[in-house]
Design a protein around this motif. Sequence first.
Motif, PDB file in Angstrom:
ATOM      1  N   PRO A 474       0.398  -6.571 -14.636  1.00 43.13           N
ATOM      2  CA  PRO A 474      -0.844  -7.365 -14.771  1.00 43.13           C
ATOM      3  C   PRO A 474      -1.047  -8.339 -13.619  1.00 43.13           C
ATOM      4  N   LEU A 475       0.027  -8.929 -13.111  1.00 41.36           N
ATOM      5  CA  LEU A 475      -0.096  -9.882 -12.015  1.00 41.36           C
ATOM      6  C   LEU A 475      -0.686  -9.220 -10.774  1.00 41.36           C
ATOM      7  N   ILE A 476      -0.212  -8.012 -10.478  1.00 42.08           N
ATOM      8  CA  ILE A 476      -0.697  -7.287  -9.296  1.00 42.08           C
ATOM      9  C   ILE A 476      -2.119  -6.782  -9.528  1.00 42.08           C
ATOM     10  N   ALA A 477      -2.366  -6.192 -10.696  1.00 44.54           N
ATOM     11  CA  ALA A 477      -3.679  -5.599 -10.975  1.00 44.54           C
ATOM     12  C   ALA A 477      -4.789  -6.636 -10.979  1.00 44.54           C
ATOM     13  N   SER A 478      -4.492  -7.876 -11.349  1.00 37.64           N
ATOM     14  CA  SER A 478      -5.523  -8.906 -11.438  1.00 37.64           C
ATOM     15  C   SER A 478      -5.876  -9.516 -10.088  1.00 37.64           C
ATOM     16  N   LYS A 479      -5.003  -9.417  -9.119  1.00 35.87           N
ATOM     17  CA  LYS A 479      -5.239 -10.088  -7.836  1.00 35.87           C
ATOM     18  C   LYS A 479      -5.525  -9.143  -6.670  1.00 35.87           C
ATOM     19  N   PHE A 480      -5.163  -7.866  -6.820  1.00 27.20           N
ATOM     20  CA  PHE A 480      -5.269  -6.953  -5.683  1.00 27.20           C
ATOM     21  C   PHE A 480      -5.995  -5.674  -6.090  1.00 27.20           C
ATOM     22  N   ASP A 481      -6.649  -5.079  -5.087  1.00 33.27           N
ATOM     23  CA  ASP A 481      -7.387  -3.833  -5.292  1.00 33.27           C
ATOM     24  C   ASP A 481      -6.532  -2.674  -4.781  1.00 33.27           C
ATOM     25  N   ALA A 482      -6.274  -1.705  -5.671  1.00 34.43           N
ATOM     26  CA  ALA A 482      -5.443  -0.565  -5.285  1.00 34.43           C
ATOM     27  C   ALA A 482      -6.092   0.269  -4.186  1.00 34.43           C
ATOM     28  N   ASN A 483      -7.414   0.199  -4.047  1.00 35.98           N
ATOM     29  CA  ASN A 483      -8.137   0.972  -3.034  1.00 35.98           C
ATOM     30  C   ASN A 483      -8.360   0.204  -1.735  1.00 35.98           C
ATOM     31  N   ALA A 484      -7.779  -0.972  -1.640  1.00 35.36           N
ATOM     32  CA  ALA A 484      -7.935  -1.762  -0.411  1.00 35.36           C
ATOM     33  C   ALA A 484      -7.278  -1.042   0.761  1.00 35.36           C
ATOM     34  N   CYS A 485      -7.874  -1.208   1.939  1.00 33.30           N
ATOM     35  CA  CYS A 485      -7.366  -0.513   3.124  1.00 33.30           C
ATOM     36  C   CYS A 485      -6.025  -1.115   3.546  1.00 33.30           C
ATOM     37  N   THR A 486      -5.092  -0.238   3.876  1.00 37.54           N
ATOM     38  CA  THR A 486      -3.763  -0.677   4.324  1.00 37.54           C
ATOM     39  C   THR A 486      -3.724  -0.763   5.842  1.00 37.54           C
ATOM     40  N   TRP A 487      -2.685  -1.383   6.368  1.00 40.42           N
ATOM     41  CA  TRP A 487      -2.537  -1.551   7.817  1.00 40.42           C
ATOM     42  C   TRP A 487      -1.067  -1.390   8.183  1.00 40.42           C
ATOM     43  N   ALA A 488      -0.789  -1.315   9.476  1.00 39.90           N
ATOM     44  CA  ALA A 488       0.548  -0.985   9.964  1.00 39.90           C
ATOM     45  C   ALA A 488       1.245  -2.202  10.553  1.00 39.90           C
ATOM     46  N   TYR A 489       2.537  -2.303  10.249  1.00 35.51           N
ATOM     47  CA  TYR A 489       3.408  -3.218  10.984  1.00 35.51           C
ATOM     48  C   TYR A 489       3.928  -2.489  12.223  1.00 35.51           C
ATOM     49  N   GLY A 490       4.205  -3.237  13.260  1.00 40.55           N
ATOM     50  CA  GLY A 490       4.774  -2.648  14.483  1.00 40.55           C
ATOM     51  C   GLY A 490       4.131  -3.192  15.732  1.00 40.55           C
ATOM     52  N   MET A 491       2.828  -3.433  15.682  1.00 42.29           N
ATOM     53  CA  MET A 491       2.095  -4.083  16.765  1.00 42.29           C
ATOM     54  C   MET A 491       1.017  -4.937  16.097  1.00 42.29           C
ATOM     55  N   ASN A 492       1.292  -6.222  15.971  1.00 38.40           N
ATOM     56  CA  ASN A 492       0.409  -7.128  15.231  1.00 38.40           C
ATOM     57  C   ASN A 492       0.137  -8.392  16.041  1.00 38.40           C
ATOM     58  N   LEU A 493      -1.129  -8.801  16.019  1.00 42.23           N
ATOM     59  CA  LEU A 493      -1.542 -10.052  16.641  1.00 42.23           C
ATOM     60  C   LEU A 493      -1.680 -11.099  15.538  1.00 42.23           C
ATOM     61  N   PHE A 494      -0.884 -12.164  15.624  1.00 40.04           N
ATOM     62  CA  PHE A 494      -0.890 -13.196  14.587  1.00 40.04           C
ATOM     63  C   PHE A 494      -1.471 -14.495  15.135  1.00 40.04           C
ATOM     64  N   ASP A 495      -2.417 -15.055  14.376  1.00 38.02           N
ATOM     65  CA  ASP A 495      -2.956 -16.382  14.657  1.00 38.02           C
ATOM     66  C   ASP A 495      -2.124 -17.385  13.844  1.00 38.02           C
ATOM     67  N   LEU A 496      -1.227 -18.057  14.518  1.00 31.12           N
ATOM     68  CA  LEU A 496      -0.285 -18.943  13.816  1.00 31.12           C
ATOM     69  C   LEU A 496      -0.971 -20.187  13.257  1.00 31.12           C
ATOM     70  N   ARG A 497      -2.074 -20.599  13.847  1.00 29.74           N
ATOM     71  CA  ARG A 497      -2.785 -21.760  13.320  1.00 29.74           C
ATOM     72  C   ARG A 497      -3.370 -21.449  11.950  1.00 29.74           C
ATOM     73  N   GLN A 498      -4.045 -20.311  11.824  1.00 28.51           N
ATOM     74  CA  GLN A 498      -4.585 -19.903  10.525  1.00 28.51           C
ATOM     75  C   GLN A 498      -3.468 -19.624   9.519  1.00 28.51           C
ATOM     76  N   TRP A 499      -2.369 -19.108  10.014  1.00 35.71           N
ATOM     77  CA  TRP A 499      -1.211 -18.843   9.148  1.00 35.71           C
ATOM     78  C   TRP A 499      -0.735 -20.154   8.500  1.00 35.71           C
TER      79      TRP A 499
END
Length: 605
Positions: A474-499
């Motif tokens: 229930p915790l996962i189903a209430s907050k996340f969409d199973a059909n949401a688009c996924t993405w890859a780890y390996g080459m990621n640009l992170f904005d540390l200020r927003q983080w």
Amino acid sequence: MKRFRRWQRIFILFLLSLSVFAPLVLVSKRLKTITSDGKNEFVEDLQNIMQQYKPDVLPLNAVGQEARVGVKEPNPEVYRDHNYSKVNNNSYQGDSKMLSRSERRATENVIGEDGKRIQPKEELITRNIKDHSKERFSQHDHGIRAPHLTTAQHVSGSRHETKKTTDEKLKQMKDQVIRARAYLSFATSANNNHLVKELRLRVKEVERATGEARKDSDLSRSGLQKMKSMESTLSKASRVFPDCSNMANKLRAMTHSAEEQVQSQRKQTSFLTELAGRTTPKGLHCLSMRLTTEYFMLQPEQQMLPNQQNVYNPDLFHYVAFSDNVLAAAVIVNSTVSNAMEPERIVFHVVTDSLNFPTFSMWFLLNPPGKATVQVLNAQNFQWWNIYESFQEKQSSRDPRFSSLLNHLRFYLPEIFPQLDKIVFLDHDVVVQRDLSGLWTIDMKGKVNGAVETCQEDKSSFRRMEMFINFSDPLIASKFDANACTWAYGMNLFDLRQWRHHDLTSSYRRFLLKNNGRPLWKAGSLPLGWLTFYNQTIALDQRWHLLGLGFDSVLRLEDIEQATVIHYDGIMKPWLDIGIKKYKGYWNKYVNFDHPYMQQCNLHG
């Protein structure tokens, strides 16, 4: 005088005519004699004569050669002249007898059931060739008359038939062995002793005949004879054991047993592959030991890497990688720096554990990356190490993808680099093929993570959130969409200020604690990243990052060449023997195999 010369010429011509017609007269007399008394010596003399005077040598040899190069076995049929009705031929026994029969047909008459003469096959072919101008027909391998085909069409048809039946006999022989073993399981009474021995003998013969054959052409002629003998024995067994239901049950049980064996072999293969993927090669271990030894032989002031004043300069391009593999880290740094338009603006932060810290430091001391700056960090020196250790103790998973510190330090980037606003994360199994400075001009639109999406179903990198995350919770189903688009780890640009603004590190810790007690996702940090950066990711162009070189052997070379970063995600890493060979070149080109330590440790491309 003139008369004498004329008579002389006539006499010479007479002598010449005798030399020509005398053998024919002898032959005709011999034939008449044999016809009257019916002796068996006629065939032998006729064969001797044919050996001396055989006008059809070339056509007969051609037929024999075609049979030897693998022409499809003809049906045991002959044809009447101008009638083409079938006549049974019980003496036909396969390719070897076909050849000897075709030779005998050149000299013997074939007699049908009604006692009339039937034209031999070779004679029929010769007659067709002679009458080609009147009737455009040719005889095919099956002995069936068909409309004349062009050479290309005939060859194409023959290839199709040959390909279609390439392993038909081999499969039949294997099926025979299965049937024989099934009958052997029934033959328990003493009355079937002879049949049991015969079945066992046939099984050994057929298994020896098939051996390691993969197609019909690998089978010998004696092997084909064994197949016929086995079929005869199976026919006997079917009369002794006529109960079809018992046979069906036995074959069903054998099929179930075979499926279980296949499943067991698959599990064992998967386990051994996983083990090979997590094992350190001997050469790499040797290199680490040599570098570590050299590092501790240096004075403290000699252990410092150059240009360390640039490591926190916010005006430079900062990259980070977490690794315990010195060669992998070397490839990331070398490929990034060598393809950069401004290598002097690159600062590479390599984070490793305390065991590998001397190895990494010594390697970059011996192999400085030109004008770029490299910093090697020891993960055990971070002040939150004790906090993470308490999290780790609560986890029951022994999977290194989940319990490894280096896999989870990517969620502590703001704490590791408090002076930086942006950073590019590179996994340790990637190769950079182009300049990455364009990443720093991308508008993040207030998002934290810039990554390539993996929700395209036509790609081998396709992933769905429900494949790794338990949406029945229930915790996962209430907050996340199973059909949401996924993405890859390996080459990621992170904005540390927003983080820092969204405090995503705290979100990561909450999910990590909630996973203890009930499984919310599969082992690994990828699904944990999807939850942590949910709705905080912006999609990058697909050409920035190509996945699949560690598991997909059918990637297009165009896509590999056009990709800025190629990723060997999966088990088959390029530094392992199980790596996909055709992709290893992209990784090997950035390894200095001429280094003395590489030579001494027997590390080669």
